[in-house]
Design an enzyme around this catalytic site. Structure first.
Site, PDB file in Angstrom:
ATOM      1  N   VAL A  12      -8.080  -8.629   6.179  1.00 26.56           N
ATOM      2  CA  VAL A  12      -6.834  -9.310   6.548  1.00 26.56           C
ATOM      3  C   VAL A  12      -7.116 -10.696   7.108  1.00 26.56           C
ATOM      4  CG1 VAL A  12      -4.741  -9.200   7.945  1.00 26.56           C
ATOM      5  CG2 VAL A  12      -5.677  -7.111   6.951  1.00 26.56           C
ATOM      6  N   LYS A 101      -1.291  -1.984  14.073  1.00 23.51           N
ATOM      7  CA  LYS A 101      -0.280  -0.968  14.413  1.00 23.51           C
ATOM      8  C   LYS A 101      -0.719  -0.063  15.550  1.00 23.51           C
ATOM      9  CE  LYS A 101      -1.957   1.121  10.255  1.00 23.51           C
ATOM     10  NZ  LYS A 101      -2.395  -0.165   9.741  1.00 23.51           N
ATOM     11  N   LYS A 201       3.533   4.020  12.771  1.00 26.54           N
ATOM     12  CA  LYS A 201       4.504   3.096  12.163  1.00 26.54           C
ATOM     13  C   LYS A 201       5.944   3.536  12.423  1.00 26.54           C
ATOM     14  CE  LYS A 201       1.338   1.617   8.510  1.00 26.54           C
ATOM     15  NZ  LYS A 201       0.984   1.749   7.075  1.00 26.54           N
TER      16      LYS A 201
END
Length: 397
Positions: A12, A101, A201
């Site tokens: 990422v 997350k 999530k």
């Protein structure tokens, strides 16, 4: 010019660097003429062949003590040192953007409060759904609605595994091995296949929707490791498929029914056609009705896209805190799942089990395993009657 530091140069982090450079001119237009420039990349590894090796540092203090850095992008993953670095950056008056997350689910309440106190922002669009926009729509576009339900396919790895089982007749172990070979599943896939990733999530989304912190550890969670070929085959006979679903229903009185588990879904339902590594999230608002968000839930550039969107948002709101928050409350507002009414897809180890459920819909048998669908009943009543004589899944009605 807005100076940015990237914490972590993995999949990422490298994607964030790439997107910022590739779309430099269009990003500057979207920030009102403020160019975004990466000043630091924090990573313990060396990248001597990188086009800008001078950006790399192993010392977080270089970033923390530099007044030019106004946005810190945390894409390290895990809790430590991501939590300590994020907290320190916010206290130093720097905006923090994250895709983490686990960190948001665990410490988001505190980090958003620190951001508010210091008039900066803690933004986490990429923490749920990868490149799928969902945090900002919940907080802004759907803000006029009372959110009644949020549910969907929140994990691409498990969706890929179940898709292989449905379309190719693979067993769980074979589908998981293929997912690992393709890089969709980690070497240790526990967080995905046991449902923990989806749980974090749905806890984040529900916290936003109801304004109260949902501790993911209090959410009943079941993964997909026990799903068999026979389960998939008899779901097909029922004109249905099996998907891992994160589900939350918010009552008008503020009570929340939330869980993560594999569910049997009719092929007429829009989630039934969401396959491979794709995710889909359905939101039901009291005014707008049903809205669906669909796309790739992970991956280098999709996730980086959401991260950089938050960087742009932060650049447009330097020294202006955006109200994104939830509160910790003392009372328990989660509904006991055993009290909820539903139908159950049953794999019983004896045909006699069916006789204990009036008006059950018999689907057939595979050797000594017998499959049927119950009528509506509370989960508590079901489990008392079923008495662990096999396995079962919930039906999404």
């Amino acid at each position: 010019m807005i100076k940015v530091a990237i914490l972590g140069y993995g999949v990422v982090g490298s994607g964030v660097y790439e997107v910022i450079h590739k779309n430099e001119k269009s990003i500057a237009k979207k920030t009102g003429g403020k160019a975004i420039q990466v000043k630091y990349i924090l990573d313990l590894r060396d990248f001597p062949d990188h086009e800008e090796p001078h950006l790399f540092t192993k010392n977080f203090d270089d970033i923390l003590q530099d007044p030019e850095v106004s946005i810190v992008v945390e894409v390290m993953g895990g809790l430590s040192p991501a939590y300590e670095y994020s907290r320190a950056a916010l206290y130093a008056g720097k905006n923090v953007v994250t895709s983490n997350k686990e960190l948001v689910a665990e410490h988001g309440t505190e980090l958003m409060e620190i951001a508010k106190e210091h008039n900066v922002n803690y933004l986490f669009e990429a923490s749920v759904g990868g490149g799928i926009p969902i945090i900002r729509p919940l907080n802004q576009c759907l803000a006029a609605n009372e959110i009644e339900e949020i549910y969907g396919i929140l994990n691409g790895t498990t969706n890929y595994i179940l898709t292989k089982m449905i379309t190719e007749g693979s067993d769980f172990a074979g589908a998981l091995a293929e997912a690992q070979r393709l890089g969709y599943a980690e070497r240790n896939p526990e967080a995905d296949v046991e449902g923990y990733d989806a749980c974090r999530k749905i806890a984040i989304l529900t916290s936003l929707a109801c304004g109260k912190y949902v501790n993911w550890r209090n959410v009943e969670t079941q993964g997909i490791t026990s799903i068999t070929r026979s389960d998939v085959a008899f779901a097909e006979k029922y004109n249905a498929v099996i998907k891992l679903i994160g589900f939350a229903k918010i009552s008008p009185d503020g009570a929340v029914y939330i869980r993560v588990c594999p569910m049997v879904i009719s092929k007429e339902h829009q989630l039934s056609d969401v396959n491979d590594v794709f995710n889909a999230i359905l939101v039901k608002g009291d005014s707008i009705g049903d809205v669906m968000f669909y796309g790739r839930g992970a991956g280098k550039l999709p996730t980086a896209s959401a991260v950089v969107a938050d960087v742009i948002d932060a650049a447009k709101h330097i020294h202006i805190n955006k109200i994104i928050t939830w509160k910790k409350v003392d009372h328990d507002f989660l509904v006991d799942p055993s009290s909820v009414v539903g139908r159950f897809f049953v794999r019983a180890n004896s045909k006699a089990v069916i006789d204990d459920f009036a008006n059950a819909e018999f689907l057939g048998n595979d050797g000594d395993e017998w499959f049927f669908i119950t009528k509506e009943m509370t989960e508590n009543a079901f489990t008392e009657t079923f008495a662990n004589r096999g396995a079962f899944l919930r039906v999404l009605d």
